[in-house]
Design an enzyme around this catalytic site. Structure first.
Site, short mmCIF file in Angstrom:
data_model
loop_
_atom_site.label_atom_id
_atom_site.label_comp_id
_atom_site.label_asym_id
_atom_site.label_seq_id
_atom_site.Cartn_x
_atom_site.Cartn_y
_atom_site.Cartn_z
N TYR A 177 -10.39 1.49 14.50
CA TYR A 177 -8.96 1.71 14.80
C TYR A 177 -8.70 1.76 16.31
O TYR A 177 -7.60 1.49 16.76
CB TYR A 177 -8.48 3.03 14.19
N LYS A 219 -22.22 2.12 5.88
CA LYS A 219 -22.65 0.76 5.51
C LYS A 219 -23.88 0.46 6.36
O LYS A 219 -23.89 -0.45 7.18
CB LYS A 219 -21.48 -0.21 5.77
N ASP A 254 -19.57 0.40 -0.40
CA ASP A 254 -19.19 -0.45 -1.55
C ASP A 254 -19.53 0.27 -2.86
O ASP A 254 -18.73 0.34 -3.79
CB ASP A 254 -19.84 -1.85 -1.47
N ASP A 258 -9.86 5.64 5.25
CA ASP A 258 -8.51 5.16 4.94
C ASP A 258 -8.50 4.52 3.55
O ASP A 258 -7.65 4.80 2.71
CB ASP A 258 -8.06 4.16 6.00
N ASP A 306 -6.95 6.18 -0.39
CA ASP A 306 -5.99 5.58 -1.31
C ASP A 306 -6.61 5.42 -2.70
O ASP A 306 -5.94 5.57 -3.72
CB ASP A 306 -5.52 4.20 -0.81
C1 IPM Z 1 -3.00 6.60 6.61
C2 IPM Z 1 -2.21 5.38 6.97
C3 IPM Z 1 -2.39 5.09 8.46
C4 IPM Z 1 -3.86 4.83 8.70
C5 IPM Z 1 -1.51 3.94 8.99
C6 IPM Z 1 -0.05 4.14 8.71
C7 IPM Z 1 -1.74 3.72 10.47
O1 IPM Z 1 -2.59 4.30 6.18
O2 IPM Z 1 -2.75 7.67 7.21
O3 IPM Z 1 -3.87 6.52 5.75
O4 IPM Z 1 -4.34 3.71 8.51
O5 IPM Z 1 -4.54 5.76 9.09
MN MN Z 2 -3.99 4.82 4.59
#
Ligand code: IPM
Ligand code: MN
Length: 381
Positions: A149, A199, A231, A255, A259
């Site tokens: 990042y 990884k 993975d 990240d 999700d």
């Molecule tokens: C998160 C989001 C952020 C990230 C974005 C909006 C920059 O996806 O907080 O997970 O990638 O960290």
């Molecule tokens: Mn995210």
């Protein structure tokens, strides 16, 4: 009791899309908490500032100086979401997301805690079988201010059809060490197990990651450490999410896996997070994004923001009982059958409500709880 009044200044950063709605919702709950804290000699005050696309539109940049200064001077910062199609044409450094990344970096909040647990009545939302969900209680610890990042160099060169792009994944030993300590300390308050995700079979940064995590682990002989390749971990989180306690990983892997955990528990809408550094203000945000498709429709799930507020109470205000009370209020309204659309499945007894009503019911449940407890014990906080 009233002699030693303490005032906690908070900064709210609504941002874009559904951000303003979920922050308004959290503010409803915050206002309830304020009433009760006042009796305990604790004052809360807050102000809102622009960030992300909203700040680009108002001030011309995603992290205005005034917003950053307010955040740096605050006890804690609660952020909604950033980004949206309006700003999609901008270069990475000018986009709404750059405001959030810049803020994380400026506050040095290198440890991002993203808990995933099953909330009452949400089992039916998950695509997984209930036996995989039984006892699910994962704390993802994501490194937040390093890795690909932020790595330099980055950029683009050349013209079509020979365009090139470059990102750099880089880690320094100290960056790995400090976030690893956060994970091990958290594990001590939980099941004493850390799964470090990397990884290592491909990446140099991952080889260093594993070496440093193993070194840090020697300070915590009572915590069991295991390693997983990212993975394989993506698969294991779907097959047996209940098998993990603390999951420690670098920025981009975290990240992605967070999700995935949102999908596992049934909705990203209920996922909260805390980003912490060494002292200084903490940054709290729901894990969901700006969801432009439902923005302004009173449809967004405010529980991610409200549960982030609970994390703020715990980590920045050091009021764990208030944190538990907010979580309890969220569970209570879910038990009553209240659902926003993302977590509604048409089952009997459910009542689909909008963002505002959900927040008001949580605030009511919180008020009721605090009222009862205060009557029982004035030193509740
Ligand atoms: C998160 C989001 C952020 C990230 C974005 C909006 C920059 O996806 O907080 O997970 O990638 O960290
Ligand atoms: Mn995210």
């Amino acid at each position: 009791m009233n002699e030693q009044r303490e005032t906690h200044q908070l900064v709210l950063l609504p941002g874009d899309g559904i951000g303003p709605e979920v922050i308004k919702a959290a503010e409803t709950v915050l206002a309830t908490a304020r009433e009760y804290l006042r009796h305990e000699g604790i004052e809360l005050s807050w102000q809102a500032k622009p960030i992300g696309g909203a700040a680009i539109d108002q001030v011309g940049k995603p992290l205005p100086d005034d917003t950053l200064a307010a955040a740096q001077g605050a006890k804690a910062v609660l952020l909604g979401a950033v980004g949206g199609p309006e700003w999609d044409g901008l270069a990475p450094g000018d986009r709404p997301e750059a405001g959030l990344l810049g803020l994380r970096r400026a506050l040095s909040v290198y440890a991002n805690l993203r808990p995933a647990t099953m909330l009452p009545g949400l089992g039916g939302q998950s695509p997984l079988k209930s036996r995989a969900l039984q006892g699910l209680d994962v704390l993802l610890v994501r490194e937040l201010t390093g890795g690909v990042y932020f790595g330099e160099p980055r950029g683009r060169a050349g013209d079509a059809p020979s365009r090139q792009a470059l990102d750099t994944m880089a880690y320094q030993e100290g960056e790995i060490r400090r976030v690893a300590h956060v994970a091990f300390r958290a594990a001590r308050r939980r099941q004493r197990r850390v799964t470090s995700v990397d990884k290592r079979n491909v990446l140099e940064t991952s080889r260093l990651w594993r070496e440093v995590v193993e070194d840090v682990a020697t300070d915590y002989p009572d915590v069991r450490l295991e390693h997983q390749l990212v993975d394989s971990m993506a698969m294991l989180l779907v097959l047996k999410p209940h098998a993990f306690d603390v999951v420690l990983t670098e920025n981009m892997f975290g990240d992605i896996l967070s999700d995935e955990l949102g999908g596992v528990v049934g909705s990203l809408g209920v996922m909260a997070s805390a980003s912490l550094g060494d002292g200084g203000p903490g940054l709290y945000e729901p894990v969901h994004g700006s969801a432009p498709d439902i923005a302004g429709k009173d449809m967004a799930n405010p529980l991610g923001a409200i549960l982030s507020l609970a994390m703020l109470a715990e980590h920045s205000l050091e009021l764990p009982l208030l944190a538990r009370a907010i979580e309890g209020a969220v569970k209570e309204v879910l038990r009553q059958g209240l659902r926003t659309r993302d977590i509604a499945d048409g089952s009997q007894g459910e009542r689909v409500v909008g963002t505002r009503e959900m927040a008001e019911r949580v605030a009511d449940a919180l008020a009721q709880d605090l009222h009862t407890r205060q009557a029982l014990n004035a030193a509740y906080f």
